[in-house]
Design a protein around this motif. Structure first.
Motif, PDB file in Angstrom:
ATOM      1  N   UNK A 189      40.355  66.683  81.672  1.00 57.23           N
ATOM      2  CA  UNK A 189      41.373  67.301  82.985  1.00 57.23           C
ATOM      3  C   UNK A 189      42.717  67.691  81.894  1.00 57.23           C
ATOM      4  N   UNK A 190      43.334  68.095  80.824  1.00 55.94           N
ATOM      5  CA  UNK A 190      44.526  68.549  80.385  1.00 55.94           C
ATOM      6  C   UNK A 190      45.366  68.718  80.789  1.00 55.94           C
ATOM      7  N   UNK A 191      45.268  69.806  82.170  1.00 51.41           N
ATOM      8  CA  UNK A 191      46.322  70.470  82.301  1.00 51.41           C
ATOM      9  C   UNK A 191      46.832  70.001  84.153  1.00 51.41           C
ATOM     10  N   UNK A 192      47.424  69.128  84.474  1.00 51.48           N
ATOM     11  CA  UNK A 192      48.183  68.504  85.980  1.00 51.48           C
ATOM     12  C   UNK A 192      49.282  69.890  86.550  1.00 51.48           C
ATOM     13  N   UNK A 204      45.951  63.887  87.411  1.00 49.29           N
ATOM     14  CA  UNK A 204      45.603  63.060  87.629  1.00 49.29           C
ATOM     15  C   UNK A 204      47.207  62.207  87.187  1.00 49.29           C
ATOM     16  N   UNK A 205      47.346  61.572  87.658  1.00 46.48           N
ATOM     17  CA  UNK A 205      48.963  61.049  86.998  1.00 46.48           C
ATOM     18  C   UNK A 205      48.199  59.345  87.658  1.00 46.48           C
ATOM     19  N   UNK A 206      49.431  58.885  86.879  1.00 46.75           N
ATOM     20  CA  UNK A 206      49.639  57.306  86.384  1.00 46.75           C
ATOM     21  C   UNK A 206      51.065  56.289  86.602  1.00 46.75           C
TER      22      UNK A 206
ATOM     23  N   UNK B  58      51.341  62.604  78.306  1.00 49.92           N
ATOM     24  CA  UNK B  58      51.027  62.068  79.710  1.00 49.92           C
ATOM     25  C   UNK B  58      53.083  62.707  79.931  1.00 49.92           C
ATOM     26  N   UNK B  69      51.850  62.192  84.860  1.00 52.42           N
ATOM     27  CA  UNK B  69      50.737  63.180  84.719  1.00 52.42           C
ATOM     28  C   UNK B  69      49.866  62.855  83.544  1.00 52.42           C
ATOM     29  N   UNK B  70      48.717  63.368  83.176  1.00 51.99           N
ATOM     30  CA  UNK B  70      48.273  62.736  82.536  1.00 51.99           C
ATOM     31  C   UNK B  70      47.708  64.040  81.549  1.00 51.99           C
ATOM     32  N   UNK B  71      48.229  64.125  80.988  1.00 56.38           N
ATOM     33  CA  UNK B  71      48.357  65.542  80.307  1.00 56.38           C
ATOM     34  C   UNK B  71      49.221  66.333  80.378  1.00 56.38           C
ATOM     35  N   UNK B  72      49.036  67.991  80.098  1.00 57.11           N
ATOM     36  CA  UNK B  72      50.408  68.759  80.329  1.00 57.11           C
ATOM     37  C   UNK B  72      50.100  68.802  81.404  1.00 57.11           C
TER      38      UNK B  72
END
Lengths: 234, 136
Positions: A189-192, A204-206, B58, B69-72
């Motif tokens: 999962x690269x794009x959110x 996915x966020x943190x 991030x 957000x864990x990426x782009x």
């Protein structure tokens, strides 16, 4: 000075496991102009590995792009990218996908690696393929795995919109990796998506306390699993 | 006899090694007017990582809060055209432009046949981690 007083002493602790790379290596493939090309390589594992990696457009890997990432397009009115590469896996193969939106053939040079998910417990004897064996040395700061797991979202006849919260409680924003898995294939999962209108199915966020998995699955979406790995490293 | 200071453990499995971490902001000002069918781009460059280092990013938005957000990252908001409200998407990306430079870019396309005016100012904070690949 005794060892007990020496701040440079090294402590080998199993409190935080390191990632174990179970498959990896390099590959290259050429995709004709205006074509999406897919190639496979058997991984020989009894489970679906969680893949990550990067790619380059030159064999020396001098300028390295993250998967699903590329320089801005030379025709920005038409698209964001001129090319992009992805790495997924199923139960048999590592799957490489290259998208070429230019008129000419392009060769993608891929570096890939995969890890075992938290739900699998397969037998694997060592890292397969060409990656180097781990040498745990004080010269390096290894990424330290803090928490790994997964959340399942069953197939549903209606729209599913929800957020699951996984507490990590580290008090700072850690490194995170995540993958989706459905119909027998796992993909990074690269794009959110965020904001008022989520268009991608998984985000996915943190933050300093929690990991959040937000799904917006359309009716009839296949059963979906989201794997996550939270690292002690910031 | 081994030297005590060259203590090394080995196993059969490769792993990941941290290289560097840096953070940078990219700001989209308020009320940017984007011509029909064009892109608005704003970016900042980070010098980070050894040649060949893998990267993770991030991204957080000032309009969302503390969540990275864990990426782009894509985020969609409501803007305006001369004919009324219109949604637009900001795409936050990070890409290497040279062996050790990562460009953090926010791109907003205007898909409409009319000028698009974006909403309030938005700051995108990128955290870029580089690490040494176990592959290759």
């Amino acid at each position: 000075m005794t060892n007990a007083d020496n701040a440079n002493k090294m402590l080998v602790s199993t409190d935080y496991p390191l990632d174990k790379v179970v498959v990896g290596g390099t590959s290259s493939f050429t995709v004709p102009g205006n074509t999406v090309g897919v190639g496979t390589s058997p991984h020989g594992l009894p489970f679906i590995p969680l893949m990550m990696g990067s790619y380059s457009m030159t064999p020396d890997y001098a300028v390295l792009y993250g998967i699903n990432s590329a320089p801005p397009s030379s025709s920005p009115a038409l698209r964001l990218y001129d090319f992009v590469a992805n790495i997924n896996a199923d139960g048999t193969n590592v799957i490489f996908k290259g998208e070429n939106y230019t008129a000419n053939p392009l060769t993608f040079y891929v570096r890939y690696y995969g890890m075992e998910s938290s739900v699998d417990n397969g037998d694997t004897y060592r890292t397969r393929s060409t990656v180097d064996p781990l040498q745990l040395s004080t010269d390096y700061n290894y990424t330290k795995l803090y928490k790994a797991g997964y959340v399942d979202y069953p197939s549903s006849g209606s729209f599913t919109s929800k957020t699951d919260t996984i507490q990590h409680g580290l008090g700072r924003v850690p490194q995170v990796l995540s993958w989706g898995e459905d119909t027998g294939q796992a993909y990074p999962l690269i794009i959110h998506d965020g904001g008022e209108f989520q268009s991608l199915p998984i985000a996915v966020s943190v933050d300093a306390d929690n990991l959040y998995i937000t799904v917006a699955l359309t009716a009839g979406s296949p059963a979906t699993r989201v794997h996550y790995r939270i690292y002690l490293d910031a | 006899m081994p030297k005590a200071e060259s203590f090394i453990l080995t196993t059969d499995f490769a792993t990941l090694k941290n290289d560097n971490t840096k953070s940078i902001d990219v700001v989209v000002p308020a009320s940017v007017v984007i011509a029909p069918g064009t892109l608005y781009n704003v970016s900042s460059d980070l010098v980070i990582g050894v040649t060949g280092a893998e990267q993770r990013i991030k991204v957080k938005s000032s309009r969302i809060g503390a969540k990275y957000f864990a990426g782009m990252f894509n985020v969609t908001w409501e803007g305006t055209t001369p004919f009324g409200p219109a949604i637009y998407t900001a795409y936050a990306r990070a890409v290497r432009v040279s062996p050790t430079v990562v460009r953090c870019i926010v791109t907003i396309p205007n898909p409409y046949p009319d000028p698009l005016t974006t909403g309030i100012s938005e700051t995108f904070t990128f955290i870029v981690n580089t690490f040494l690949s176990p592959a290759g």
